[in-house]
Scaffold this motif. Structure first.
Motif, PDB file in Angstrom:
ATOM      1  N   TYR A  75       0.808  -1.221   0.000  1.00  0.00           N
ATOM      2  CA  TYR A  75       0.000   0.000   0.000  1.00  0.00           C
ATOM      3  C   TYR A  75       0.842   1.272   0.000  1.00  0.00           C
ATOM      4  N   THR A  76       2.156   1.119   0.062  1.00  0.00           N
ATOM      5  CA  THR A  76       3.071   2.243  -0.143  1.00  0.00           C
ATOM      6  C   THR A  76       4.092   1.819  -1.187  1.00  0.00           C
ATOM      7  N   LEU A  77       4.124   2.554  -2.287  1.00  0.00           N
ATOM      8  CA  LEU A  77       5.047   2.285  -3.382  1.00  0.00           C
ATOM      9  C   LEU A  77       5.886   3.525  -3.624  1.00  0.00           C
ATOM     10  N   GLY A  78       6.892   3.397  -4.460  1.00  0.00           N
ATOM     11  CA  GLY A  78       7.714   4.544  -4.814  1.00  0.00           C
ATOM     12  C   GLY A  78       7.874   4.649  -6.316  1.00  0.00           C
ATOM     13  N   MET A  79       7.809   5.870  -6.834  1.00  0.00           N
ATOM     14  CA  MET A  79       8.196   6.125  -8.222  1.00  0.00           C
ATOM     15  C   MET A  79       9.611   6.675  -8.165  1.00  0.00           C
ATOM     16  N   VAL A  80      10.567   5.925  -8.670  1.00  0.00           N
ATOM     17  CA  VAL A  80      11.969   6.286  -8.502  1.00  0.00           C
ATOM     18  C   VAL A  80      12.652   6.482  -9.851  1.00  0.00           C
ATOM     19  N   SER A  81      13.794   7.135  -9.791  1.00  0.00           N
ATOM     20  CA  SER A  81      14.637   7.334 -10.968  1.00  0.00           C
ATOM     21  C   SER A  81      16.076   7.070 -10.558  1.00  0.00           C
ATOM     22  N   VAL A  82      17.010   7.450 -11.418  1.00  0.00           N
ATOM     23  CA  VAL A  82      18.420   7.209 -11.125  1.00  0.00           C
ATOM     24  C   VAL A  82      18.856   7.927  -9.851  1.00  0.00           C
ATOM     25  N   THR A  83      18.159   9.000  -9.460  1.00  0.00           N
ATOM     26  CA  THR A  83      18.548   9.708  -8.238  1.00  0.00           C
ATOM     27  C   THR A  83      18.380   8.843  -6.998  1.00  0.00           C
ATOM     28  N   ARG A  84      17.514   7.829  -7.066  1.00  0.00           N
ATOM     29  CA  ARG A  84      17.367   6.886  -5.952  1.00  0.00           C
ATOM     30  C   ARG A  84      18.722   6.263  -5.623  1.00  0.00           C
ATOM     31  N   ILE A  85      19.490   5.987  -6.660  1.00  0.00           N
ATOM     32  CA  ILE A  85      20.775   5.314  -6.498  1.00  0.00           C
ATOM     33  C   ILE A  85      21.865   6.292  -6.092  1.00  0.00           C
ATOM     34  N   VAL A  86      21.974   7.405  -6.824  1.00  0.00           N
ATOM     35  CA  VAL A  86      23.122   8.282  -6.608  1.00  0.00           C
ATOM     36  C   VAL A  86      23.040   9.037  -5.290  1.00  0.00           C
ATOM     37  N   THR A  87      21.837   9.256  -4.779  1.00  0.00           N
ATOM     38  CA  THR A  87      21.723   9.974  -3.510  1.00  0.00           C
ATOM     39  C   THR A  87      22.453   9.227  -2.404  1.00  0.00           C
ATOM     40  N   GLU A  88      22.298   7.911  -2.375  1.00  0.00           N
ATOM     41  CA  GLU A  88      23.015   7.129  -1.361  1.00  0.00           C
ATOM     42  C   GLU A  88      24.523   7.221  -1.562  1.00  0.00           C
ATOM     43  N   LEU A  89      24.960   7.132  -2.814  1.00  0.00           N
ATOM     44  CA  LEU A  89      26.389   7.079  -3.100  1.00  0.00           C
ATOM     45  C   LEU A  89      27.116   8.375  -2.755  1.00  0.00           C
ATOM     46  N   MET A  90      26.390   9.479  -2.663  1.00  0.00           N
ATOM     47  CA  MET A  90      27.031  10.764  -2.400  1.00  0.00           C
ATOM     48  C   MET A  90      27.021  11.151  -0.927  1.00  0.00           C
ATOM     49  N   HIS A  91      26.520  10.273  -0.067  1.00  0.00           N
ATOM     50  CA  HIS A  91      26.472  10.582   1.360  1.00  0.00           C
ATOM     51  C   HIS A  91      27.189   9.498   2.161  1.00  0.00           C
ATOM     52  N   GLU A  92      27.881   9.921   3.192  1.00  0.00           N
ATOM     53  CA  GLU A  92      28.585   9.000   4.078  1.00  0.00           C
ATOM     54  C   GLU A  92      28.323   9.406   5.528  1.00  0.00           C
ATOM     55  N   PRO A  93      27.678   8.557   6.333  1.00  0.00           N
ATOM     56  CA  PRO A  93      27.148   7.247   5.948  1.00  0.00           C
ATOM     57  C   PRO A  93      25.886   7.391   5.103  1.00  0.00           C
ATOM     58  N   PRO A  94      25.560   6.398   4.297  1.00  0.00           N
ATOM     59  CA  PRO A  94      24.361   6.495   3.456  1.00  0.00           C
ATOM     60  C   PRO A  94      23.097   6.523   4.301  1.00  0.00           C
ATOM     61  N   PRO A  95      22.117   7.346   3.919  1.00  0.00           N
ATOM     62  CA  PRO A  95      20.884   7.465   4.703  1.00  0.00           C
ATOM     63  C   PRO A  95      19.963   6.261   4.562  1.00  0.00           C
ATOM     64  N   TYR A  96      20.138   5.501   3.505  1.00  0.00           N
ATOM     65  CA  TYR A  96      19.372   4.282   3.282  1.00  0.00           C
ATOM     66  C   TYR A  96      20.171   3.414   2.320  1.00  0.00           C
TER      67      TYR A  96
END
Length: 364
Positions: A103-124
């Motif tokens: 009942y909860t879905l996400g519409m995602v794009s490439v930013t789903r991936i790169v957002t994690e890679l640009m933060h340390e520690p990753p938020p998810y």
């Protein structure tokens, strides 16, 4: 004799009946199993699709278009929840932490991936926290230059840039944005030296490109189409293996032997990891049915997008995994982190940037 138990319920507009035979003859277990199967119908309430973008963006458009189709089919509300901000962290994190009940879905794009890679520690965890449901659409991107540069092909542009080492720059819609990654991929693929200039909005970047102060950018086809047709920008190539019907005279980047510069602005539906497989499969089938509708396909085409109904949940997951590895390499090699590129720029580069913020700091 034990009377038969009859369970009736209504779901998605259809009456379904589960009949339990007398327990004295068939035993209680089959009756319970049939009741459990009957109660497992999905959906029985509204569905929320979270998008980590603001209204009017491509992700928002895809989510709303698809939500209307699913809502009509399921006879349930499909709510589009825009949770933009923090480079996509807010919305993406909500999807990762949501209940895995479909009942909860996400519409995602490439930013789903790169957002994690640009933060340390990753938020998810970009991929470990979600499962792919359906690859919904892809948008063609265009390599565009200011008309003040006397070039008409990528080859001419590369020769022009190599003769002016460090003098050229390219625009994006922010550090870690799709346009930033696409610009960096092209710059690396052709081996030129250029300065990244992030902007807060598209219109500002267009003004600077038209004036010749910013030299090139990789833009989505919907954004580039009008200024290219009006002559305010010049399209050198589409960043795809084949030419685009919208700009048939513009060659594909693959025609110049640059497959590593190809860039796909994809969007798709994901669910929190742990969502029952039968729900994922049902959602996928219903999304594919919607994507096959001529009206929805036409709506996507008018927005410069192409629907991708041939995908599977596992296929979309593999796409996200391959994109993760691709951008992980790029981001690590270029040492791209949130705001770092701006903070480490020279004062002249900072003044040229539309994201000037004296409070930003980083180790350079």
């Amino acid at each position: 004799m034990v009377a038969a138990c009859i369970l009736r319920f209504i779901s998605t507009g259809a009456l379904r009946v589960a009949l339990c035979a007398p327990a004295a003859f068939l035993g209680a277990a089959p009756c319970i199993a049939q009741q459990s199967a009957a109660l497992a119908v999905y959906p029985v309430k509204s569905i929320r699709i979270i998008t980590a973008s603001s209204p009017g963006t491509a992700e928002d458009f895809f989510a709303r278009s698809l939500g209307e189709e699913l809502g009509a089919f399921y006879r349930q509300r499909v709510v589009i929840d825009n949770r933009s901000g923090a480079g996509g962290l807010i919305g993406n994190n909500l999807v990762s932490k949501a209940n895995a009940d479909g009942y909860t879905l996400g519409m995602v794009s490439v930013t789903r991936i790169v957002t994690e890679l640009m933060h340390e520690p990753p938020p998810y965890r970009a991929l470990a926290d979600i499962v792919g449901v359906a690859h919904v659409a892809s948008i063609t991107n265009v390599l565009a230059v200011t008309p003040s540069i006397p070039v008409r092909t990528p080859s001419q542009f590369v020769a022009h840039a190599r003769a002016r080492i460090g003098e050229l720059n390219y625009a994006s819609l922010g550090i870690g944005s799709a346009s930033h990654l696409a610009g960096e991929l092209f710059t690396r693929a052709v081996g030129i030296d250029a300065v990244h200039v992030p902007f807060r909005n598209l219109s500002d970047s267009f003004v600077e490109m038209v004036l010749g102060r910013v030299h090139y950018a990789v833009l989505t086809l919907p954004a580039a189409l009008a200024p290219v047709r009006e002559g305010r920008l010049r399209a050198l190539a589409v960043m795809t293996p084949q030419r685009s019907p919208a700009l048939p005279a513009v060659p594909a980047i693959a025609e110049f032997g640059l497959p590593e510069a190809q860039f796909d602005s994809w969007s798709g539906i994901v669910a929190p990891r742990g969502t029952p497989r039968r729900i994922v499969e049902q959602l996928h089938g219903d999304i594919v049915r919607a994507l096959h509708k001529a009206a929805l396909r036409g709506l996507f085409v008018r927005q410069g997008a192409e629907s991708t109904p041939e995908s599977t949940p596992d296929g979309f997951t593999r796409l996200m995994q391959s994109e993760y590895l691709r951008y992980q390499t790029l981001i690590r090699q270029e040492r791209i982190t949130a705001f770092r590129e701006y903070a480490c720029a020279s004062p002249d580069e900072q003044r040229a940037s539309a994201v000037h913020d004296a409070g930003v700091s980083a180790e350079c």
